[in-house]
Design an enzyme around this catalytic site. Structure first.
Site, mmCIF file in Angstrom:
data_model
loop_
_atom_site.group_PDB
_atom_site.id
_atom_site.type_symbol
_atom_site.label_atom_id
_atom_site.label_comp_id
_atom_site.label_asym_id
_atom_site.label_seq_id
_atom_site.Cartn_x
_atom_site.Cartn_y
_atom_site.Cartn_z
ATOM 1 N N ASP A 133 0.814 -1.226 0.000
ATOM 2 C CA ASP A 133 0.000 0.000 0.000
ATOM 3 C C ASP A 133 0.842 1.268 0.000
ATOM 4 O O ASP A 133 0.315 2.377 -0.113
ATOM 5 C CB ASP A 133 -0.969 -0.002 1.180
ATOM 6 N N ARG B 229 22.296 2.562 -3.205
ATOM 7 C CA ARG B 229 22.616 1.339 -2.485
ATOM 8 C C ARG B 229 23.448 0.409 -3.362
ATOM 9 O O ARG B 229 23.501 0.583 -4.581
ATOM 10 C CB ARG B 229 21.310 0.632 -2.087
ATOM 11 N N ASP C 112 20.233 -4.251 -0.694
ATOM 12 C CA ASP C 112 19.451 -3.033 -0.945
ATOM 13 C C ASP C 112 19.394 -2.139 0.284
ATOM 14 O O ASP C 112 18.871 -1.023 0.205
ATOM 15 C CB ASP C 112 18.036 -3.380 -1.422
#
Length: 491
Positions: A123, A181, A250
């Site tokens: 979401d 990253r 990440d």
């Protein structure tokens, strides 16, 4: 007057494949619950204007400030050792960049600001609890002088988010020298897009490692510098008992900052095998494993950079392996120098590692509190009574023999007791963000809309090396019924 952000955006000028342009999703009734006013000033922002209804709307993503160029960044990553070729900012949007008062470029990112093309059925929102946790821990790390992303603001959205239950929604404004990253490099390397890998490497060099530009092998220098920063960063984590909890590629910043505080925690009793993260079932990211995992992550970065290092790939691989081979020495130097400082040793002598190792071994066997043991030793350096430290050990006699050796070792140096005590107190915090204290803050905020405990904890953690007699309880480990055994990502 309108809230002004002096944006100077560079990442959004890279090719489209590096990101997706996406606006934050507006929220119902944003309410600013915390503004980091000193950090706002450092960023060249006016805290009084930010602390306003318009400021709350900007910090919640309901209003886009002039000059912003909102993007979600693309990246891939190894998650618990398994490669995922597309991750990306699934619930974070980079508003833009500013040049701070020290001339450093800083990202301004809204975390929990709604879905993006990388949301993977999520979401895009954040619950209040994880936002408060990241605010507390990132600011505590900054006060501990550990490189970290920062928290500028926390806003309640006036909406709920569905997790295990319905929870209050919130948005964190995260500040970083960049959000690039190891996984950002992997995203393009996995697609064999060498032009993009080179463009990204050039951007990182210009932004973070400009001294590499004029070296004979700038991309090798880039790798060497990232390795050095990560080695020093992880050493500093271990020296305060910090467990990141989710050291995926990440979540490994090429700028050398601590980033992504999801299931992080600080140890109470010293235990190198300690794991808090509910999703780390194998202990991959346990406290004592963190240096090894950092090297594993850096090896993944090296794989991305090898094609750039030299046209002779055998030579490039040899250069990259040599750079990676420096990690253990760089980490070891930083870690052991830090431990000597924690013990008040001003010089390096034969036998120091044995002395340090014996203390750590006794702490493991006796379940001694990591933070309180070293802080207590600081007081003993000033000739305080020994009971405050002895009583941290289940069998105090295990500490007594070691204490005599330590006193003999410190007596071999010319510094007086007051000098040694002051030096030790400057590196051994009295206050860390203990898990049970964070949990109590979150419960008060989520269940009672009470942010007074949050403010008090932040105030204490802003001065971790200072004795604060009025808040001595914050230095104490949890009672058995207060122990937090697991932490959660909150995503």
């Amino acid at each position: 007057m309108a809230v002004h952000f002096p944006f100077d955006n560079s990442y959004a000028a890279l090719p489209e494949g590096f990101f997706a342009r996406v606006a934050p999703t507006p929220v119902a009734t944003p309410r600013l619950i915390k503004l980091n006013r000193p950090l706002a000033r450092e960023l060249g922002l006016d805290p009084d204007r930010l602390d306003s209804p318009e400021g709350a709307e900007i910090l919640a993503g309901k209003r886009i400030p002039e000059g912003a160029d909102p993007i979600a960044m693309a990246y891939a990553g190894h998650q618990f050792g398994n490669f995922v070729p597309q991750l990306g900012d699934g619930r974070a949007i980079l508003l833009g960049e500013v040049i701070d008062q020290n001339g450093v470029r800083r990202d301004i990112q809204l975390k929990g600001s709604g879905p993006t093309p990388y949301s993977r059925r999520g979401d895009g929102r954040a619950a209040l609890g994880p936002v408060l946790r990241e605010y507390i821990v990132s600011e505590a790390m900054a006060a501990l002088d550990i490189p970290t992303t920062r928290s500028l603001a926390a806003v309640i959205t006036g909406e709920t988010v569905a997790r295990e239950t319905l929870l209050p929604g919130a948005v964190l404004t995260r500040i970083a020298t960049s959000h690039i990253r190891v996984g950002t490099f992997q995203f393009f390397a996995a697609r064999r897009n060498q032009d993009a890998v080179k463009a990204l490497a050039d951007h990182v060099i210009a932004r973070h490692y400009p001294n590499a530009i004029n070296t004979k092998q700038p991309y090798l220098t880039l790798l060497q510098e990232v390795i050095r920063r990560q080695a020093e960063l992880v050493a500093r984590w271990l020296l305060v008992g910090f467990i990141h909890g989710v050291m995926n590629t990440d979540n490994c910043s090429v700028a050398g900052e601590t980033i992504d505080y999801g299931p992080c925690a600080f140890m109470d009793g010293y235990d190198p095998t300690k794991v808090f993260s509910s999703i780390d079932h194998t202990g991959r990211y346990a406290y004592g494993n963190q240096p090894r995992i950092a090297l594993w992550n850096l090896t993944r970065l090296a794989e991305c950079l090898v094609p750039l290092i030299s046209d002779d790939q055998d030579a490039a691989i040899a250069d990259a392996e040599a750079a990676l081979g420096q990690f253990s020495e760089q980490f070891g130097q930083a870690y052991h120098a830090g431990l000597r400082a924690k013990l008040g040793l001003f010089t390096a002598q034969d036998g120091d590692r044995e002395l340090i190792g014996d203390l750590l071994g006794a702490m493991i066997e006796q379940a001694a509190d990591f933070t309180l043991t070293f802080r207590g030793l600081s007081d003993l350096a000033g000739n305080a009574e020994t009971d405050s430290v002895r009583n941290l050990f289940a069998e105090p006699a295990a500490f007594d023999g070691w204490l005599g050796r330590w006193r003999q070792r410190t007596a071999a140096e010319p510094q007086d007791a007051a000098t040694r005590r002051a030096a030790m107190q400057a590196v051994n915090p009295a206050f860390i963000p203990r898990n049970h204290r964070i949990q109590a803050v979150i419960e008060a905020a989520v269940e009672r809309d009470d942010f007074a405990p949050f403010e008090e904890l932040l105030a204490v953690l802003a001065h971790p090396y200072r004795d604060q007699p009025g808040f001595a309880g914050y230095a104490q480990p949890p009672q058995p019924h207060e122990q937090v055994l697991q932490t959660f990502c909150g995503t």
